[in-house]
Write a protein that holds these residues in place. Structure first.
Motif, PDB file in Angstrom:
ATOM      1  N   THR A 136       0.819  -1.208   0.000  1.00  0.00           N
ATOM      2  CA  THR A 136       0.000   0.000   0.000  1.00  0.00           C
ATOM      3  C   THR A 136       0.855   1.262   0.000  1.00  0.00           C
ATOM      4  O   THR A 136       0.465   2.284  -0.580  1.00  0.00           O
ATOM      5  CB  THR A 136      -0.930  -0.003   1.226  1.00  0.00           C
ATOM      6  N   ALA A 137       2.035   1.195   0.630  1.00  0.00           N
ATOM      7  CA  ALA A 137       2.894   2.375   0.719  1.00  0.00           C
ATOM      8  C   ALA A 137       3.329   2.857  -0.661  1.00  0.00           C
ATOM      9  O   ALA A 137       3.397   4.069  -0.912  1.00  0.00           O
ATOM     10  CB  ALA A 137       4.115   2.072   1.583  1.00  0.00           C
ATOM     11  N   THR A 173       0.494   4.665  -2.172  1.00  0.00           N
ATOM     12  CA  THR A 173       0.285   5.922  -1.452  1.00  0.00           C
ATOM     13  C   THR A 173       1.224   7.009  -1.948  1.00  0.00           C
ATOM     14  O   THR A 173       0.803   8.150  -2.215  1.00  0.00           O
ATOM     15  CB  THR A 173       0.488   5.700   0.059  1.00  0.00           C
ATOM     16  N   ALA A 176       0.022  10.236  -4.004  1.00  0.00           N
ATOM     17  CA  ALA A 176       0.253  11.490  -3.281  1.00  0.00           C
ATOM     18  C   ALA A 176       0.979  12.497  -4.169  1.00  0.00           C
ATOM     19  O   ALA A 176       0.627  13.688  -4.192  1.00  0.00           O
ATOM     20  CB  ALA A 176       1.057  11.224  -2.010  1.00  0.00           C
ATOM     21  N   CYS A 183       4.860   1.971  -9.185  1.00  0.00           N
ATOM     22  CA  CYS A 183       3.793   1.424  -8.339  1.00  0.00           C
ATOM     23  C   CYS A 183       3.294   0.090  -8.880  1.00  0.00           C
ATOM     24  O   CYS A 183       3.145  -0.885  -8.134  1.00  0.00           O
ATOM     25  CB  CYS A 183       2.630   2.409  -8.256  1.00  0.00           C
ATOM     26  N   GLY A 188      -4.551   2.602  -0.185  1.00  0.00           N
ATOM     27  CA  GLY A 188      -3.327   3.364  -0.399  1.00  0.00           C
ATOM     28  C   GLY A 188      -3.571   4.639  -1.177  1.00  0.00           C
ATOM     29  O   GLY A 188      -2.985   5.690  -0.883  1.00  0.00           O
ATOM     30  N   ILE A 203      -5.312   7.330   1.089  1.00  0.00           N
ATOM     31  CA  ILE A 203      -4.341   7.964   1.988  1.00  0.00           C
ATOM     32  C   ILE A 203      -3.415   8.885   1.195  1.00  0.00           C
ATOM     33  O   ILE A 203      -3.121  10.014   1.608  1.00  0.00           O
ATOM     34  CB  ILE A 203      -3.530   6.892   2.734  1.00  0.00           C
ATOM     35  N   GLY A 204      -2.951   8.406   0.038  1.00  0.00           N
ATOM     36  CA  GLY A 204      -2.059   9.216  -0.780  1.00  0.00           C
ATOM     37  C   GLY A 204      -2.724  10.480  -1.287  1.00  0.00           C
ATOM     38  O   GLY A 204      -2.103  11.552  -1.317  1.00  0.00           O
ATOM     39  N   CYS A 247      -8.214   7.925  -6.112  1.00  0.00           N
ATOM     40  CA  CYS A 247      -8.623   6.649  -5.512  1.00  0.00           C
ATOM     41  C   CYS A 247      -8.926   5.605  -6.586  1.00  0.00           C
ATOM     42  O   CYS A 247      -8.512   4.446  -6.480  1.00  0.00           O
ATOM     43  CB  CYS A 247      -9.841   6.860  -4.623  1.00  0.00           C
ATOM     44  N   GLY A 295      -5.625   4.547  -8.308  1.00  0.00           N
ATOM     45  CA  GLY A 295      -4.834   3.654  -7.460  1.00  0.00           C
ATOM     46  C   GLY A 295      -5.392   2.245  -7.437  1.00  0.00           C
ATOM     47  O   GLY A 295      -4.641   1.262  -7.492  1.00  0.00           O
TER      48      GLY A 295
END
Length: 231
Positions: free
Chosen positions: A43-44, A47, A51, A101, A148, A151-152, A200, A203
């Protein structure tokens, strides 16, 4: 007569192993909870990529909105601090970050398939269809991608707001482009809310694309071979 009985038996077996979609959701979510550490790592990557994308795009939206405000001090700050529009360099950086990613997701899901050889083999020995196995992996990656990306997107928006406060001060809050707008003689703005929603969805799509091959590989794994594999 024997052929008809076999057909009915085959139909009953398919009805038993073709679980409802909600049950697939539950199993996928449970699997993510069990492998929470690996899920965070996957997920990082999403993110960070989302982001960066949302931050650049939101910053451009803020510049357009403040330029349309017509305030001389704001326009002066805009001319001093940034150029209008998203630069080609930023576009290439966004593309490369999103590609990274997808590669990271694919690598993580391939490792997950390797670690779960016995689990996959057990499911297939019990009669799980290939489509069911694919569905499980795609749902897991979709969950990770959406979480992810959300949040990003929020982090990217906060970063753009912080930069906007530094450049424009409190004027940012008066002209913040939260909603879409189509001003006269100016480029259309899609608004920050739609940017977050787009981030969203993007991703989640990237996560599903990255996990497509690992999911297919898991579905095609022979049950006997999977059960013999030492992980």
């Amino acid at each position: 007569m024997l052929g008809v009985e076999r057909l009915h038996q085959h139909t009953r077996i398919e009805e038993q192993i073709d679980l409802p979609f909600l049950e697939s959701l539950r199993i996928s979510f449970q699997s993510l909870k069990i492998r929470f550490g690996r899920s965070i790592i996957t997920t990082a990557g999403i993110t960070l990529g989302i982001a960066f994308l949302v931050s650049v795009w939101t910053n451009n939206e803020i510049d357009l909105a403040l330029q349309e405000s017509g305030r001389s001090s704001t326009i002066a700050n805009l001319e001093e601090t940034s150029e209008q529009g998203i630069s080609t360099k930023d576009i290439w950086l966004i593309i490369m970050s999103l590609i990274v990613c997808v590669v990271g997701i694919a690598n993580s899901m391939l490792m997950a398939v390797t670690e779960r050889f016995r689990e996959i083999g057990t499911m297939k020995c019990l009669g799980a269809l290939d489509g069911f196995v694919v569905r499980l992996f795609l749902l897991e990656s979709g969950f990770q991608g959406f979480a992810g990306a959300l949040i990003g997107a929020l982090l990217g928006t906060l970063g753009a707001v912080a930069l906007g406060l530094k450049d424009y001060g409190l004027d940012l809050f008066f002209y913040f482009p939260l909603l879409p707008a189509t001003p006269e003689d100016a480029p259309m703005r899609i608004g920050v809310l739609l940017l977050i929603l787009f981030g969203c969805i993007l991703g989640m799509l990237l996560a599903v694309i990255g996990s497509s091959f690992p999911a297919w590989r898991a579905a095609k794994l022979p049950p006997a071979e999977a059960m013999r594999t030492e992980v």
